[in-house]
Design an enzyme around this catalytic site. Structure first.
Site, PDB file in Angstrom:
ATOM      1  N   LYS A 152       0.833  -1.210   0.000  1.00  0.00           N
ATOM      2  CA  LYS A 152       0.000   0.000   0.000  1.00  0.00           C
ATOM      3  C   LYS A 152       0.860   1.249   0.000  1.00  0.00           C
ATOM      4  O   LYS A 152       0.576   2.221  -0.710  1.00  0.00           O
ATOM      5  CB  LYS A 152      -0.931  -0.025   1.218  1.00  0.00           C
ATOM      6  CG  LYS A 152      -2.036  -1.067   1.107  1.00  0.00           C
ATOM      7  CD  LYS A 152      -2.738  -1.318   2.421  1.00  0.00           C
ATOM      8  CE  LYS A 152      -3.797  -2.411   2.269  1.00  0.00           C
ATOM      9  NZ  LYS A 152      -4.407  -2.808   3.553  1.00  0.00           N
ATOM     10  N   GLN A 208      -4.739  -1.317   9.645  1.00  0.00           N
ATOM     11  CA  GLN A 208      -4.621  -2.663   9.080  1.00  0.00           C
ATOM     12  C   GLN A 208      -5.199  -3.705  10.046  1.00  0.00           C
ATOM     13  O   GLN A 208      -4.863  -3.730  11.226  1.00  0.00           O
ATOM     14  CB  GLN A 208      -3.149  -2.986   8.796  1.00  0.00           C
ATOM     15  CG  GLN A 208      -2.914  -4.339   8.157  1.00  0.00           C
ATOM     16  CD  GLN A 208      -3.475  -4.423   6.742  1.00  0.00           C
ATOM     17  OE1 GLN A 208      -3.372  -3.499   5.959  1.00  0.00           O
ATOM     18  NE2 GLN A 208      -4.087  -5.545   6.427  1.00  0.00           N
ATOM     19  N   ASP A 212     -11.234   2.817   4.185  1.00  0.00           N
ATOM     20  CA  ASP A 212     -11.704   1.433   4.146  1.00  0.00           C
ATOM     21  C   ASP A 212     -13.217   1.360   3.940  1.00  0.00           C
ATOM     22  O   ASP A 212     -13.744   0.316   3.566  1.00  0.00           O
ATOM     23  CB  ASP A 212     -11.344   0.702   5.446  1.00  0.00           C
ATOM     24  CG  ASP A 212     -10.099  -0.157   5.317  1.00  0.00           C
ATOM     25  OD1 ASP A 212      -9.801  -0.601   4.191  1.00  0.00           O
ATOM     26  OD2 ASP A 212      -9.428  -0.390   6.333  1.00  0.00           O
TER      27      ASP A 212
END
Length: 302
Positions: free
Chosen positions: A54, A98, A121
């Protein structure tokens, strides 16, 4: 006739190129790059790989990229303090925590603490509600469902009117949001799961079949309607003794080899939905930057 294999890497590359163009336009308008902060707690090897990928894509897209790696013994209080600092940082447009988080940290509490405007997200209840109510122009949509929709559009185009879509899986991360996105493209949507009566028959009715149930090769080839578009979201690691003792390989939720003779198009595992997830994270970050600054929302297509 064998199915077309949908090249997720190629579609993801196009989305990433669009994200870079949008990031350049944002920088020109606001004098700063979009900013993404990724928070990793602990030393889970898979999570470390994801976070590294990422960060690399964020830098390639011209973002300000931050990685905050915290030890596994980090307390929930300290993690929430970091999230609050990132919420207050005007140069950070996207915050990604995460998952999974270590034991002792309540995941829901942490995700709720992220500013919804920076929730790249798409997990915050405000973004879930915006998506569910059809206000997608204001919502940050979860990355995997958003990427799955673009893969479907790469085959069928933007309008799915008259298509019957079956989503196998009802998770908040994939199943429910992808069903909402399909509804908003005028598909008729059935949500099924492992306890659905006569699941094979339901799957055989699908013009679009999205498998997100988390069970290796659960969807068999004869469950696939001839000519269907199959999106396999599953990533499962199974033993591969043919590679040597203790070796494994990745498979999806669909028995791909059986299904290619039925489907019109199908995503492979790996190389299908997976690359789209990181691409859509970049798209969400630059989208969040535009929305936070009152700029027109960028569009991303196949």
């Amino acid at each position: 006739m064998a199915a077309t294999i949908i090249d997720g890497k190629a579609v993801a590359a196009r989305v990433l190129a669009q994200a870079k163009v949008a990031a350049d336009a944002f920088r020109a308008a606001k004098g700063r790059p979009p900013g993404l902060a990724v928070v990793l707690v602990g030393e889970d090897p898979a999570s470390q790989v994801y976070v590294r990928n990422k960060g690399r894509e964020a830098e390639a897209a011209g973002f300000r990229s931050e990685q905050h790696t915290l030890p596994v013994e980090t307390t929930q209080t300290d993690l929430l303090a970091l999230v609050n600092r990132l919420n207050s940082d005007p140069g950070i447009d996207g915050i990604l925590v995460q998952l999974p988080l270590p034991k002792g940290i309540d995941t829901e509490t942490v995700l709720m603490a992220v500013d919804p405007a920076k929730d790249v997200d798409g997990f915050h209840p405000i973004n879930v509600g915006l998506l569910g109510s059809g206000a997608t122009a204001k919502a940050l949509v979860p990355c995997t469902p958003a990427g799955s929709l673009i893969l479907i559009e790469s085959v069928l185009g933007p309008s799915l009117a008259g298509k019957h879509a079956v989503v196998v899986g009802r998770s908040n991360i994939v199943g429910k949001p992808v069903a909402q996105l399909l509804l908003q493209r005028d598909a008729t949507v059935t949500i099924a799961h492992s306890r659905t009566a006569d699941l094979p028959a339901i799957c055989r009715s699908a013009d679009i079949l999205v498998a997100a149930v988390g069970r290796p090769q659960m969807i068999r080839g004869d469950w696939v309607k001839p000519g269907a578009v199959v999106i396999d979201v599953g990533i499962n690691r199974i033993p591969a003794p043919e590679k040597g003792e203790g070796k494994t390989r990745l498979v999806g939720d669909v028995a791909t080899a059986e299904s290619v003779g039925h489907a019109a198009a199908i995503t492979p595992v790996p190389g299908g939905v997976g690359p789209m997830t990181i691409a859509m994270l970049m798209a969400n970050t630059v989208t969040a930057a535009h929305l936070r600054e009152g700029l027109e929302r960028p569009r991303f297509t196949a």
